[in-house]
Design a protein around this motif. Sequence first.
Motif, PDB file in Angstrom:
ATOM      1  N   GLN A 140      -7.088  -2.223  -8.626  1.00  0.00           N
ATOM      2  CA  GLN A 140      -8.363  -1.986  -7.948  1.00  0.00           C
ATOM      3  C   GLN A 140      -9.096  -3.297  -7.719  1.00  0.00           C
ATOM      4  O   GLN A 140      -9.210  -4.121  -8.625  1.00  0.00           O
ATOM      5  CB  GLN A 140      -9.225  -1.056  -8.791  1.00  0.00           C
ATOM      6  CG  GLN A 140     -10.624  -0.793  -8.235  1.00  0.00           C
ATOM      7  CD  GLN A 140     -11.366   0.184  -9.112  1.00  0.00           C
ATOM      8  OE1 GLN A 140     -11.007   1.355  -9.189  1.00  0.00           O
ATOM      9  NE2 GLN A 140     -12.394  -0.293  -9.796  1.00  0.00           N
ATOM     10  N   SER A 158     -12.739  -8.384  -5.675  1.00  0.00           N
ATOM     11  CA  SER A 158     -12.295  -8.593  -4.303  1.00  0.00           C
ATOM     12  C   SER A 158     -12.382 -10.077  -3.933  1.00  0.00           C
ATOM     13  O   SER A 158     -13.250 -10.799  -4.434  1.00  0.00           O
ATOM     14  CB  SER A 158     -13.188  -7.787  -3.353  1.00  0.00           C
ATOM     15  OG  SER A 158     -13.009  -8.179  -2.016  1.00  0.00           O
ATOM     16  N   THR A 173      -6.777   0.326  -4.661  1.00  0.00           N
ATOM     17  CA  THR A 173      -8.060   0.922  -4.309  1.00  0.00           C
ATOM     18  C   THR A 173      -9.146  -0.153  -4.358  1.00  0.00           C
ATOM     19  O   THR A 173      -8.899  -1.301  -4.729  1.00  0.00           O
ATOM     20  CB  THR A 173      -8.438   2.047  -5.286  1.00  0.00           C
ATOM     21  OG1 THR A 173      -8.601   1.491  -6.608  1.00  0.00           O
ATOM     22  CG2 THR A 173      -7.376   3.124  -5.323  1.00  0.00           C
ATOM     23  N   THR A 174     -10.348   0.253  -3.977  1.00  0.00           N
ATOM     24  CA  THR A 174     -11.500  -0.630  -4.132  1.00  0.00           C
ATOM     25  C   THR A 174     -12.657   0.172  -4.700  1.00  0.00           C
ATOM     26  O   THR A 174     -12.756   1.386  -4.499  1.00  0.00           O
ATOM     27  CB  THR A 174     -11.915  -1.269  -2.795  1.00  0.00           C
ATOM     28  OG1 THR A 174     -12.901  -2.292  -3.040  1.00  0.00           O
ATOM     29  CG2 THR A 174     -12.506  -0.251  -1.827  1.00  0.00           C
ATOM     30  N   LEU A 196      -3.272  -7.039   1.643  1.00  0.00           N
ATOM     31  CA  LEU A 196      -2.626  -5.745   1.401  1.00  0.00           C
ATOM     32  C   LEU A 196      -1.342  -5.573   2.194  1.00  0.00           C
ATOM     33  O   LEU A 196      -0.545  -4.668   1.890  1.00  0.00           O
ATOM     34  CB  LEU A 196      -3.590  -4.613   1.772  1.00  0.00           C
ATOM     35  CG  LEU A 196      -4.842  -4.444   0.908  1.00  0.00           C
ATOM     36  CD1 LEU A 196      -5.757  -3.381   1.504  1.00  0.00           C
ATOM     37  CD2 LEU A 196      -4.481  -4.101  -0.526  1.00  0.00           C
ATOM     38  N   MET A 215       0.843  -1.195   0.000  1.00  0.00           N
ATOM     39  CA  MET A 215       0.000   0.000   0.000  1.00  0.00           C
ATOM     40  C   MET A 215       0.874   1.240   0.000  1.00  0.00           C
ATOM     41  O   MET A 215       1.889   1.284   0.671  1.00  0.00           O
ATOM     42  CB  MET A 215      -0.911   0.009   1.235  1.00  0.00           C
ATOM     43  CG  MET A 215      -1.958   1.107   1.204  1.00  0.00           C
ATOM     44  SD  MET A 215      -3.046   1.071   2.648  1.00  0.00           S
ATOM     45  CE  MET A 215      -1.976   1.840   3.849  1.00  0.00           C
ATOM     46  N   TYR A 219      -6.850   0.432   2.223  1.00  0.00           N
ATOM     47  CA  TYR A 219      -6.776   0.840   0.826  1.00  0.00           C
ATOM     48  C   TYR A 219      -6.241   2.267   0.708  1.00  0.00           C
ATOM     49  O   TYR A 219      -6.364   3.069   1.636  1.00  0.00           O
ATOM     50  CB  TYR A 219      -8.166   0.800   0.192  1.00  0.00           C
ATOM     51  CG  TYR A 219      -8.703  -0.572  -0.120  1.00  0.00           C
ATOM     52  CD1 TYR A 219      -8.054  -1.405  -1.035  1.00  0.00           C
ATOM     53  CD2 TYR A 219      -9.888  -1.027   0.472  1.00  0.00           C
ATOM     54  CE1 TYR A 219      -8.571  -2.655  -1.348  1.00  0.00           C
ATOM     55  CE2 TYR A 219     -10.403  -2.270   0.154  1.00  0.00           C
ATOM     56  CZ  TYR A 219      -9.747  -3.088  -0.748  1.00  0.00           C
ATOM     57  OH  TYR A 219     -10.263  -4.316  -1.054  1.00  0.00           O
TER      58      TYR A 219
END
Length: 374
Positions: A191, A144, A242-243, A232, A1, A272
Amino acid sequence: MTTTTENEFPYRYDVVGSLLRPATLKDARAKFAAGEIDADQLKTVQRAETRRVVGEQVALGLKAVTDGEFNRSWWHLDFLWGLNGVGHYDYQQSYKFHGSKTRTDNADLVGKIAFNPDHPFFESFQYLQSLVPAGVLVKQTIPSPTMLFRDNRSDNWHEFYETWDAYLDDLAKAYHETILRFYELGCRYLQLDDTTWAFLISKLNETVDDATAHQTYVALAEDAVRVINDLLTDLPADLTVTTHICRGNFKSTYLFSGGYDDVADYLSQLHYDGLFLEYDSDRAGDFTPLKKIWNNDTNKKLVLGLITSKFPDLENEDDIKTRIKDAAQQVPLANLALSTQCGFASTEEGNQLTEDQQWAKLKLVKRIADDVWG
């Protein structure tokens, strides 16, 4: 991250991911399914159309571009099928969107979950990477991991694992190793797309008076936080992750409704760099939960999905600017950005608008963002 204080991405105007499939690609997929062309012929069409839409995004001025997800039929299943330990079967039930039904493909466990070094998405990423000019970043989208322990996909976990926790550990590890492989290939912006939080918004609200059922969904939320943060952990510092939190996007319809209040505590715990949040209709609620979701993290950006990708009519620019100003009462403007609320084709069928209308939407996002952020 990413841990630096100056995180360029998500950029102040950004693209969520999927783009409308052109007729040529849809036709090629149909011919492939019918046995009229082979996989190489399908790939030729797919790559030609990918090259075209990358050029369109670059010409529009996007700082990060995607392949439109042209290498897949579903936003989530094609990736999951590429992991070791995941199989493909006919669920014989559709995902029941409001006003439309999907095809009945699904994924299930056929063994222990593991990283697949030959995942087909790696080859697609390398091709996409070869298309972008200097100064433009590739944005890689994948579902995800929460999408694998929902919708009956992990019902048989006990056939391969002694404990649920051991399964979740393997799932996080498989994702972590997959992301590292993308990084090795040059990915610096990735993402994770996720409908689980919108699902939980509905379920946590529905079960508030049923303690047993409510606890089931609390446990799902806690598992989601655990797995996401585990995958992460210890990623390279120059990789932005990111999400996108989606309420469902199929043929311009939706699955879930409700504001972010019920899941804001969980979202605030996720490590995130940015969250893409749907805010294109009243179904998303107000901006109050943004402050809790942001959680005073100066490195984190919240991307406001104020422009709908479901319908062709262009939003009023002044109205959108007013809404951004309202959101900035909860989160500093510097930590906000703008996008459409979702992609334009979460499945190959796509939303009910034309390609020209799609590009007009993205141009509107950029125009408004340039005015607001300068």
